[in-house]
Structures are given as structure tokens and as C-alpha cells.
Motif scaffolding. Structure first.
Motif, PDB file in Angstrom:
ATOM      1  N   GLN A  40      13.753  20.905  14.850  1.00 37.11           N
ATOM      2  CA  GLN A  40      12.514  20.551  15.544  1.00 37.11           C
ATOM      3  C   GLN A  40      12.652  19.210  16.258  1.00 37.11           C
ATOM      4  OE1 GLN A  40       9.668  20.728  12.371  1.00 37.11           O
ATOM      5  NE2 GLN A  40       9.246  22.904  12.654  1.00 37.11           N
ATOM      6  N   GLN A  41      13.288  18.239  15.615  1.00 35.98           N
ATOM      7  CA  GLN A  41      13.488  16.937  16.254  1.00 35.98           C
ATOM      8  C   GLN A  41      14.354  17.071  17.505  1.00 35.98           C
ATOM      9  OE1 GLN A  41      15.110  14.392  13.234  1.00 35.98           O
ATOM     10  NE2 GLN A  41      13.128  14.060  12.237  1.00 35.98           N
ATOM     11  N   HIS A  42      15.376  17.888  17.422  1.00 37.72           N
ATOM     12  CA  HIS A  42      16.247  18.102  18.570  1.00 37.72           C
ATOM     13  C   HIS A  42      15.460  18.754  19.715  1.00 37.72           C
ATOM     14  CE1 HIS A  42      19.926  18.700  20.784  1.00 37.72           C
ATOM     15  NE2 HIS A  42      19.673  19.996  20.891  1.00 37.72           N
ATOM     16  N   ALA A  43      14.630  19.721  19.379  1.00 34.42           N
ATOM     17  CA  ALA A  43      13.817  20.386  20.404  1.00 34.42           C
ATOM     18  C   ALA A  43      12.823  19.401  21.021  1.00 34.42           C
ATOM     19  CB  ALA A  43      13.084  21.575  19.804  1.00 34.42           C
ATOM     20  N   LEU A  44      12.231  18.537  20.202  1.00 32.02           N
ATOM     21  CA  LEU A  44      11.291  17.541  20.725  1.00 32.02           C
ATOM     22  C   LEU A  44      11.998  16.550  21.650  1.00 32.02           C
ATOM     23  CD1 LEU A  44       9.089  16.766  17.591  1.00 32.02           C
ATOM     24  CD2 LEU A  44       8.431  17.983  19.657  1.00 32.02           C
ATOM     25  N   ARG A  45      13.196  16.135  21.270  1.00 33.44           N
ATOM     26  CA  ARG A  45      13.960  15.216  22.138  1.00 33.44           C
ATOM     27  C   ARG A  45      14.270  15.883  23.473  1.00 33.44           C
ATOM     28  NH1 ARG A  45      18.311  14.398  18.338  1.00 33.44           N
ATOM     29  NH2 ARG A  45      17.116  13.908  16.499  1.00 33.44           N
ATOM     30  N   ARG A  46      14.638  17.151  23.417  1.00 34.24           N
ATOM     31  CA  ARG A  46      14.947  17.892  24.639  1.00 34.24           C
ATOM     32  C   ARG A  46      13.699  17.987  25.529  1.00 34.24           C
ATOM     33  NH1 ARG A  46      16.211  23.602  23.626  1.00 34.24           N
ATOM     34  NH2 ARG A  46      16.673  22.759  21.588  1.00 34.24           N
ATOM     35  N   ASP A  47      12.546  18.234  24.912  1.00 32.61           N
ATOM     36  CA  ASP A  47      11.300  18.308  25.669  1.00 32.61           C
ATOM     37  C   ASP A  47      10.946  16.955  26.276  1.00 32.61           C
ATOM     38  OD1 ASP A  47      11.053  20.982  25.068  1.00 32.61           O
ATOM     39  OD2 ASP A  47       9.633  20.661  23.415  1.00 32.61           O
ATOM     40  N   ASP A  48      11.185  15.875  25.531  1.00 27.81           N
ATOM     41  CA  ASP A  48      10.913  14.536  26.053  1.00 27.81           C
ATOM     42  C   ASP A  48      11.777  14.239  27.273  1.00 27.81           C
ATOM     43  OD1 ASP A  48       8.993  14.035  24.156  1.00 27.81           O
ATOM     44  OD2 ASP A  48      10.325  12.884  22.833  1.00 27.81           O
ATOM     45  N   VAL A  49      13.044  14.619  27.211  1.00 28.25           N
ATOM     46  CA  VAL A  49      13.949  14.392  28.348  1.00 28.25           C
ATOM     47  C   VAL A  49      13.479  15.183  29.555  1.00 28.25           C
ATOM     48  CG1 VAL A  49      16.304  14.793  29.173  1.00 28.25           C
ATOM     49  CG2 VAL A  49      15.929  13.815  26.902  1.00 28.25           C
ATOM     50  N   LYS A  50      13.083  16.425  29.338  1.00 29.90           N
ATOM     51  CA  LYS A  50      12.596  17.253  30.441  1.00 29.90           C
ATOM     52  C   LYS A  50      11.338  16.637  31.052  1.00 29.90           C
ATOM     53  CE  LYS A  50      14.321  21.699  28.767  1.00 29.90           C
ATOM     54  NZ  LYS A  50      13.928  23.027  28.254  1.00 29.90           N
ATOM     55  N   GLU A  51      10.453  16.138  30.209  1.00 29.89           N
ATOM     56  CA  GLU A  51       9.219  15.534  30.711  1.00 29.89           C
ATOM     57  C   GLU A  51       9.513  14.279  31.531  1.00 29.89           C
ATOM     58  OE1 GLU A  51       5.127  13.660  28.848  1.00 29.89           O
ATOM     59  OE2 GLU A  51       6.203  15.206  27.732  1.00 29.89           O
ATOM     60  N   LYS A  52      10.466  13.472  31.071  1.00 28.05           N
ATOM     61  CA  LYS A  52      10.839  12.265  31.819  1.00 28.05           C
ATOM     62  C   LYS A  52      11.433  12.625  33.174  1.00 28.05           C
ATOM     63  CE  LYS A  52      11.540   9.251  27.848  1.00 28.05           C
ATOM     64  NZ  LYS A  52      12.520   8.493  27.051  1.00 28.05           N
ATOM     65  N   ILE A  53      12.236  13.648  33.208  1.00 23.21           N
ATOM     66  CA  ILE A  53      12.840  14.090  34.471  1.00 23.21           C
ATOM     67  C   ILE A  53      11.750  14.557  35.425  1.00 23.21           C
ATOM     68  CG2 ILE A  53      14.277  15.892  35.523  1.00 23.21           C
ATOM     69  CD1 ILE A  53      16.060  15.701  33.009  1.00 23.21           C
ATOM     70  N   ILE A  54      10.806  15.322  34.923  1.00 27.88           N
ATOM     71  CA  ILE A  54       9.711  15.823  35.765  1.00 27.88           C
ATOM     72  C   ILE A  54       8.886  14.674  36.310  1.00 27.88           C
ATOM     73  CG2 ILE A  54       7.538  17.112  35.712  1.00 27.88           C
ATOM     74  CD1 ILE A  54       8.934  19.060  33.780  1.00 27.88           C
ATOM     75  N   LEU A  55       8.588  13.681  35.468  1.00 26.01           N
ATOM     76  CA  LEU A  55       7.810  12.526  35.919  1.00 26.01           C
ATOM     77  C   LEU A  55       8.546  11.741  37.001  1.00 26.01           C
ATOM     78  CD1 LEU A  55       6.295  11.212  32.564  1.00 26.01           C
ATOM     79  CD2 LEU A  55       5.099  12.332  34.446  1.00 26.01           C
TER      80      LEU A  55
END
Length: 109
Positions: A40-55
Motif C-alpha cells: 500500500q505504501q508503494h502504491a501511495l508513493r506511485r500515486d504521489d509521483v503521478k500527481e506531482k507530474i500532473i501538477l
């Protein structure tokens, strides 16, 4: 009666040993696989990276839109200055410039 007692005894032993086997299998599965929290932590980190890229992409798009608007305004100003220096049809070009400026402002809004 001794036969049913032996059967009951064997049944109890079978139940107890099967529970130990199940517990051992569960322990082996947990030790062999990464824990659920790590996944779950790995998935959350991946989602955070995707969100930063989108921003960051949204910021870039916003900057590009601002640059396009500035360039369009400069182009209209250049056209206006070029057409206003033209000797023939000064009143027509001024009306055309005003219409173009109004049209571009409407499009920008």
C-alpha cells in the motif's frame, strides 16, 4: 466402546494437527510475501509521483496559454500599427482591427 473412543481420540488429534499446519502455512505466506502495508505504501508513493507530474504539466500548460495570449495581443498590435500606417483605407483597417481585437477578447474569455 473402546473403538469409538479411539476414533474420537484420532479425530481430536487430526483437528489439532491440522490447525497447526494451517497456522504454519499462514506464517510462511506472510514471511514469503511483502506485507500488505508495504504494498500500500508503494502504491501511495506511485500515486504521489503521478500527481506531482500532473501538477507540473498543468503549470506548464498554464504558462504556455499565457504566452500564447501575449503573442496574440502583440500580433494584433503589430497588425494594427502596420495597417494604420497604410495610406489607403485607414478607416476600414481601424474598424477591422477593432473587430479582430473584440473577437480575440471574446475567444480568450
Amino acid at each position: 466402546m473402546s473403538r469409538p473412543m479411539v476414533l474420537v481420540f484420532l479425530l481430536v488429534i487430526l483437528i489439532i494437527t491440522s490447525q497447526f499446519d494451517w497456522k504454519q502455512q499462514l506464517v510462511n505466506e506472510v514471511e514469503g510475501n511483502p506485507s500488505i502495508s508495504q504494498i500500500q505504501q508503494h502504491a501511495l508513493r506511485r500515486d504521489d509521483v503521478k500527481e506531482k507530474i500532473i501538477l507540473s504539466q498543468e503549470k506548464s500548460i498554464h504558462k504556455l496559454n499565457e504566452l500564447v495570449q501575449r503573442l496574440q495581443q502583440q500580433l494584433l498590435q503589430c497588425r494594427g500599427s502596420n495597417e494604420s500606417t497604410d495610406i489607403t483605407g485607414n478607416s476600414l483597417t481601424a474598424d477591422r482591427n477593432e473587430n479582430e481585437i473584440e473577437r480575440h477578447q471574446i475567444l480568450e474569455d
